[in-house]
Design a protein around this motif. Sequence first.
Motif, PDB file in Angstrom:
ATOM      1  N   ALA A   1       0.832  -1.213   0.000  1.00 54.69           N
ATOM      2  CA  ALA A   1       0.000   0.000   0.000  1.00 54.69           C
ATOM      3  C   ALA A   1       0.864   1.260   0.000  1.00 54.69           C
ATOM      4  O   ALA A   1       0.578   2.217  -0.731  1.00 54.69           O
ATOM      5  N   ILE A   2       1.926   1.259   0.775  1.00 54.55           N
ATOM      6  CA  ILE A   2       2.830   2.413   0.803  1.00 54.55           C
ATOM      7  C   ILE A   2       3.438   2.626  -0.579  1.00 54.55           C
ATOM      8  O   ILE A   2       3.510   3.763  -1.058  1.00 54.55           O
ATOM      9  N   GLU A   3       3.846   1.555  -1.222  1.00 50.89           N
ATOM     10  CA  GLU A   3       4.437   1.675  -2.562  1.00 50.89           C
ATOM     11  C   GLU A   3       3.461   2.300  -3.543  1.00 50.89           C
ATOM     12  O   GLU A   3       3.820   3.200  -4.303  1.00 50.89           O
ATOM     13  N   PHE A   4       2.217   1.839  -3.529  1.00 48.83           N
ATOM     14  CA  PHE A   4       1.243   2.385  -4.473  1.00 48.83           C
ATOM     15  C   PHE A   4       0.825   3.808  -4.125  1.00 48.83           C
ATOM     16  O   PHE A   4       0.591   4.619  -5.013  1.00 48.83           O
ATOM     17  N   GLU A   5       0.755   4.132  -2.845  1.00 47.75           N
ATOM     18  CA  GLU A   5       0.410   5.500  -2.452  1.00 47.75           C
ATOM     19  C   GLU A   5       1.513   6.486  -2.833  1.00 47.75           C
ATOM     20  O   GLU A   5       1.276   7.683  -2.903  1.00 47.75           O
ATOM     21  N   SER A   6       2.704   5.988  -3.104  1.00 47.04           N
ATOM     22  CA  SER A   6       3.841   6.838  -3.475  1.00 47.04           C
ATOM     23  C   SER A   6       4.207   6.738  -4.948  1.00 47.04           C
ATOM     24  O   SER A   6       5.202   7.306  -5.379  1.00 47.04           O
ATOM     25  N   GLY A   7       3.417   6.021  -5.728  1.00 46.31           N
ATOM     26  CA  GLY A   7       3.801   5.686  -7.092  1.00 46.31           C
ATOM     27  C   GLY A   7       3.354   6.663  -8.157  1.00 46.31           C
ATOM     28  O   GLY A   7       2.917   7.786  -7.888  1.00 46.31           O
ATOM     29  N   VAL A   8       3.453   6.207  -9.383  1.00 40.25           N
ATOM     30  CA  VAL A   8       3.153   7.016 -10.571  1.00 40.25           C
ATOM     31  C   VAL A   8       1.725   7.537 -10.534  1.00 40.25           C
ATOM     32  O   VAL A   8       1.472   8.717 -10.741  1.00 40.25           O
ATOM     33  N   ALA A   9       0.774   6.662 -10.256  1.00 45.32           N
ATOM     34  CA  ALA A   9      -0.630   7.068 -10.321  1.00 45.32           C
ATOM     35  C   ALA A   9      -0.964   8.107  -9.272  1.00 45.32           C
ATOM     36  O   ALA A   9      -1.602   9.120  -9.564  1.00 45.32           O
ATOM     37  N   GLU A  10      -0.556   7.866  -8.056  1.00 41.97           N
ATOM     38  CA  GLU A  10      -0.975   8.740  -6.970  1.00 41.97           C
ATOM     39  C   GLU A  10      -0.193  10.039  -6.877  1.00 41.97           C
ATOM     40  O   GLU A  10      -0.718  11.043  -6.430  1.00 41.97           O
ATOM     41  N   VAL A  11       1.039  10.046  -7.298  1.00 40.93           N
ATOM     42  CA  VAL A  11       1.857  11.247  -7.105  1.00 40.93           C
ATOM     43  C   VAL A  11       2.175  11.925  -8.434  1.00 40.93           C
ATOM     44  O   VAL A  11       1.768  13.064  -8.683  1.00 40.93           O
ATOM     45  N   HIS A  12       2.864  11.229  -9.289  1.00 36.93           N
ATOM     46  CA  HIS A  12       3.391  11.856 -10.505  1.00 36.93           C
ATOM     47  C   HIS A  12       2.310  12.255 -11.506  1.00 36.93           C
ATOM     48  O   HIS A  12       2.414  13.304 -12.134  1.00 36.93           O
ATOM     49  N   SER A  13       1.259  11.445 -11.636  1.00 36.42           N
ATOM     50  CA  SER A  13       0.215  11.797 -12.596  1.00 36.42           C
ATOM     51  C   SER A  13      -0.496  13.079 -12.189  1.00 36.42           C
ATOM     52  O   SER A  13      -0.797  13.918 -13.019  1.00 36.42           O
ATOM     53  N   ARG A  14      -0.743  13.254 -10.912  1.00 36.66           N
ATOM     54  CA  ARG A  14      -1.437  14.461 -10.459  1.00 36.66           C
ATOM     55  C   ARG A  14      -0.582  15.702 -10.687  1.00 36.66           C
ATOM     56  O   ARG A  14      -1.088  16.746 -11.066  1.00 36.66           O
ATOM     57  N   GLU A  15       0.705  15.588 -10.440  1.00 37.13           N
ATOM     58  CA  GLU A  15       1.607  16.716 -10.693  1.00 37.13           C
ATOM     59  C   GLU A  15       1.632  17.065 -12.180  1.00 37.13           C
ATOM     60  O   GLU A  15       1.617  18.240 -12.550  1.00 37.13           O
ATOM     61  N   ALA A  16       1.674  16.046 -13.032  1.00 39.15           N
ATOM     62  CA  ALA A  16       1.727  16.279 -14.480  1.00 39.15           C
ATOM     63  C   ALA A  16       0.441  16.934 -14.970  1.00 39.15           C
ATOM     64  O   ALA A  16       0.481  17.860 -15.786  1.00 39.15           O
ATOM     65  N   ILE A  17      -0.699  16.481 -14.478  1.00 40.59           N
ATOM     66  CA  ILE A  17      -1.979  17.072 -14.898  1.00 40.59           C
ATOM     67  C   ILE A  17      -2.062  18.524 -14.426  1.00 40.59           C
ATOM     68  O   ILE A  17      -2.514  19.400 -15.161  1.00 40.59           O
ATOM     69  N   ALA A  18      -1.623  18.796 -13.212  1.00 35.59           N
ATOM     70  CA  ALA A  18      -1.647  20.166 -12.686  1.00 35.59           C
ATOM     71  C   ALA A  18      -0.803  21.092 -13.539  1.00 35.59           C
ATOM     72  O   ALA A  18      -1.180  22.250 -13.779  1.00 35.59           O
ATOM     73  N   LYS A  19       0.329  20.606 -14.026  1.00 34.39           N
ATOM     74  CA  LYS A  19       1.175  21.424 -14.899  1.00 34.39           C
ATOM     75  C   LYS A  19       0.488  21.687 -16.237  1.00 34.39           C
ATOM     76  O   LYS A  19       0.652  22.750 -16.820  1.00 34.39           O
ATOM     77  N   ALA A  20      -0.278  20.707 -16.718  1.00 26.47           N
ATOM     78  CA  ALA A  20      -0.963  20.854 -18.005  1.00 26.47           C
ATOM     79  C   ALA A  20      -2.123  21.849 -17.914  1.00 26.47           C
ATOM     80  O   ALA A  20      -2.470  22.485 -18.890  1.00 26.47           O
ATOM     81  N   ASN A  21      -2.725  21.968 -16.733  1.00 22.03           N
ATOM     82  CA  ASN A  21      -3.813  22.917 -16.543  1.00 22.03           C
ATOM     83  C   ASN A  21      -3.756  23.446 -15.114  1.00 22.03           C
ATOM     84  O   ASN A  21      -4.305  22.837 -14.198  1.00 22.03           O
ATOM     85  N   PRO A  22      -3.123  24.596 -14.944  1.00 25.31           N
ATOM     86  CA  PRO A  22      -2.979  25.167 -13.599  1.00 25.31           C
ATOM     87  C   PRO A  22      -4.309  25.448 -12.898  1.00 25.31           C
ATOM     88  O   PRO A  22      -4.347  25.505 -11.673  1.00 25.31           O
ATOM     89  N   ASP A  23      -5.400  25.595 -13.661  1.00 20.13           N
ATOM     90  CA  ASP A  23      -6.696  25.873 -13.046  1.00 20.13           C
ATOM     91  C   ASP A  23      -7.185  24.726 -12.170  1.00 20.13           C
ATOM     92  O   ASP A  23      -7.996  24.942 -11.269  1.00 20.13           O
ATOM     93  N   VAL A  24      -6.746  23.515 -12.437  1.00 20.07           N
ATOM     94  CA  VAL A  24      -7.196  22.375 -11.642  1.00 20.07           C
ATOM     95  C   VAL A  24      -6.162  21.979 -10.582  1.00 20.07           C
ATOM     96  O   VAL A  24      -6.344  20.995  -9.875  1.00 20.07           O
ATOM     97  N   SER A  25      -5.127  22.769 -10.466  1.00 23.06           N
ATOM     98  CA  SER A  25      -4.048  22.387  -9.551  1.00 23.06           C
ATOM     99  C   SER A  25      -4.513  22.334  -8.093  1.00 23.06           C
ATOM    100  O   SER A  25      -4.019  21.522  -7.322  1.00 23.06           O
ATOM    101  N   ARG A  26      -5.483  23.155  -7.695  1.00 22.77           N
ATOM    102  CA  ARG A  26      -5.960  23.120  -6.309  1.00 22.77           C
ATOM    103  C   ARG A  26      -6.661  21.790  -6.014  1.00 22.77           C
ATOM    104  O   ARG A  26      -6.422  21.176  -4.971  1.00 22.77           O
ATOM    105  N   LEU A  27      -7.515  21.356  -6.943  1.00 22.04           N
ATOM    106  CA  LEU A  27      -8.189  20.068  -6.791  1.00 22.04           C
ATOM    107  C   LEU A  27      -7.156  18.946  -6.705  1.00 22.04           C
ATOM    108  O   LEU A  27      -7.212  18.103  -5.814  1.00 22.04           O
ATOM    109  N   LEU A  28      -6.205  18.964  -7.605  1.00 23.27           N
ATOM    110  CA  LEU A  28      -5.187  17.928  -7.622  1.00 23.27           C
ATOM    111  C   LEU A  28      -4.268  18.021  -6.409  1.00 23.27           C
ATOM    112  O   LEU A  28      -3.789  17.010  -5.909  1.00 23.27           O
ATOM    113  N   GLY A  29      -4.060  19.234  -5.948  1.00 17.58           N
ATOM    114  CA  GLY A  29      -3.258  19.411  -4.743  1.00 17.58           C
ATOM    115  C   GLY A  29      -3.911  18.760  -3.536  1.00 17.58           C
ATOM    116  O   GLY A  29      -3.238  18.139  -2.712  1.00 17.58           O
ATOM    117  N   SER A  30      -5.235  18.853  -3.447  1.00 20.65           N
ATOM    118  CA  SER A  30      -5.923  18.210  -2.318  1.00 20.65           C
ATOM    119  C   SER A  30      -5.852  16.691  -2.446  1.00 20.65           C
ATOM    120  O   SER A  30      -5.706  15.986  -1.439  1.00 20.65           O
TER     121      SER A  30
END
Length: 156
Positions: A103-132
Amino acid sequence: MAELQSILRSLEQFEVLMHDIYNELCEVFSEDSEASALFSKLAFDERSHLGEIHFLRRLARQNTAHFADVELDLDALQREVTQLENVRRAAPGLSLHEAVVIAIEFESGVAEVHSREAIAKANPDVSRLLGSLRAADWGHRDALVDFARKRGMKST
């Protein structure tokens, strides 16, 4: 670069699988009230994350001009989803230590961490939602690490 809807579909799968795994682990460890409560809370949170991903998919579908492609390795994300499918099948036979480490590995992985950061960079307007969502994922990781530490488990 990957198309946003493809990433969001994979994230939906990821959240569903995480929810299902945590629910299963809640039952598997039902005689350990602390472990069961932890996995129950995580399952509840993953279900709410799924709702936020659904919202983001609808938003992106309705506003395609405002959502650029995302700089993320979609294959890595899909590999993580496949790994989660394997974990879901194996969940009933996992030890508590194995379940927590996975569970720790998946909570720290591509889906949970890196994808949200990448999406936030693609559209800063949704960064607050993704930040939460990111903060919730780190909260999950921290809760699992604290649980492991309290139980004398090596978590990494």
